[in-house]
Design an enzyme around this catalytic site. Sequence first.
Site, short mmCIF file in Angstrom:
data_model
loop_
_atom_site.label_atom_id
_atom_site.label_comp_id
_atom_site.label_asym_id
_atom_site.label_seq_id
_atom_site.Cartn_x
_atom_site.Cartn_y
_atom_site.Cartn_z
CG ASP A 1 -0.20 -0.18 2.52
OD1 ASP A 1 1.03 -0.32 2.47
OD2 ASP A 1 -0.86 -0.20 3.57
CB SER A 2 4.40 2.07 -0.45
OG SER A 2 4.71 1.18 -1.50
#
Length: 334
Positions: free
Chosen positions: A39-40
């Site tokens: 989820d970066s």
Amino acid sequence: YGHTPLLSTITERVFRSETPAFGTNCIVAILAKGDNQEDSIIMNRASAQRGLLGVEYFKSYRDAERIGASFKEFFGKPDAETCMLRSTCNYDKVGDNGLPKKGTRMRNGDIIIGKYSVDADGTVRCRSIPLKLNDEEEAVIDCVHLIDGVTTSVAGVDGKDLMVLRSVVVRVCFIRLPSVGDKLSNFSAQKGVISRLEAPENMPFTADGTVPDLVINPASQPSRMTVGYILEMLAGKMASVTGTTVDGSAIQGSNTGHGGVGGMDLVRNLGDTLAAHGYNRFGNEVMMCGKTGKVIRSDIFIGPVMYSRLKHYVMDKSHSRATGPVYFLTRQAV
């Protein structure tokens, strides 16, 4: 200023009619680029420099003139001929009264409140308050309040009473642009940390020249089951081309009176509306690689999503220490 969400619900309109949620509509592309695992987020550096998702952080500094048994304090600009000034501080931003003007831009080491004290033997000491910032951070004086004519008595450190003549409050506005390590979130609670600020010439772009503001990894969707994120991108794209606000309320018919589309008919009508305006009914677009200029073989899902900045600034969480006690096993600071 915050944007109006392109997709809203009945609950949001009822409970947030006067205080809408604060956020910015960002163009998001779902694409794996190497530095956006899980989820970066990869953010367009040009968008960040233009102020996208920037915040203003306010902090107040207080001080007062005190009179003790053996000293007396005054607001003013210390004189280098009468007292020893700090070599690492800049005294040019304050006036003769020791206070900065509204709108003054401050950097690290600038004196924000000028003050000096005079001892009983005539010794003059500098009591100014410097501003501590990072090298890249800037601040602006928002307001200065000088409370004059109020004389009160307070207890000092040694237990003796001190007389307070005047007090001052200086409010500083810190302008914080997004940086690597900052946390973002959308209205579907899809949180993510900025992993890289990519140069705009290296970002992928569509056939009409649209460059996304954010790039997220497709692996961040299935494990977190944020289906609302996908629907919000489709609905936001539809709202952009039609100029209306889409109703994303669940278990609603088409007679909602807010954008003409209800929850049950939302998915069915999104593709038809996009296809009628010349877009792919699934929200995909052909994109070119910014580094090579070649067409990316797979279609990329791209659309606008409302994002907001969370109060988790890496600037406040990065600390270092050269000396001090450490744990013997891990060599970490105690």
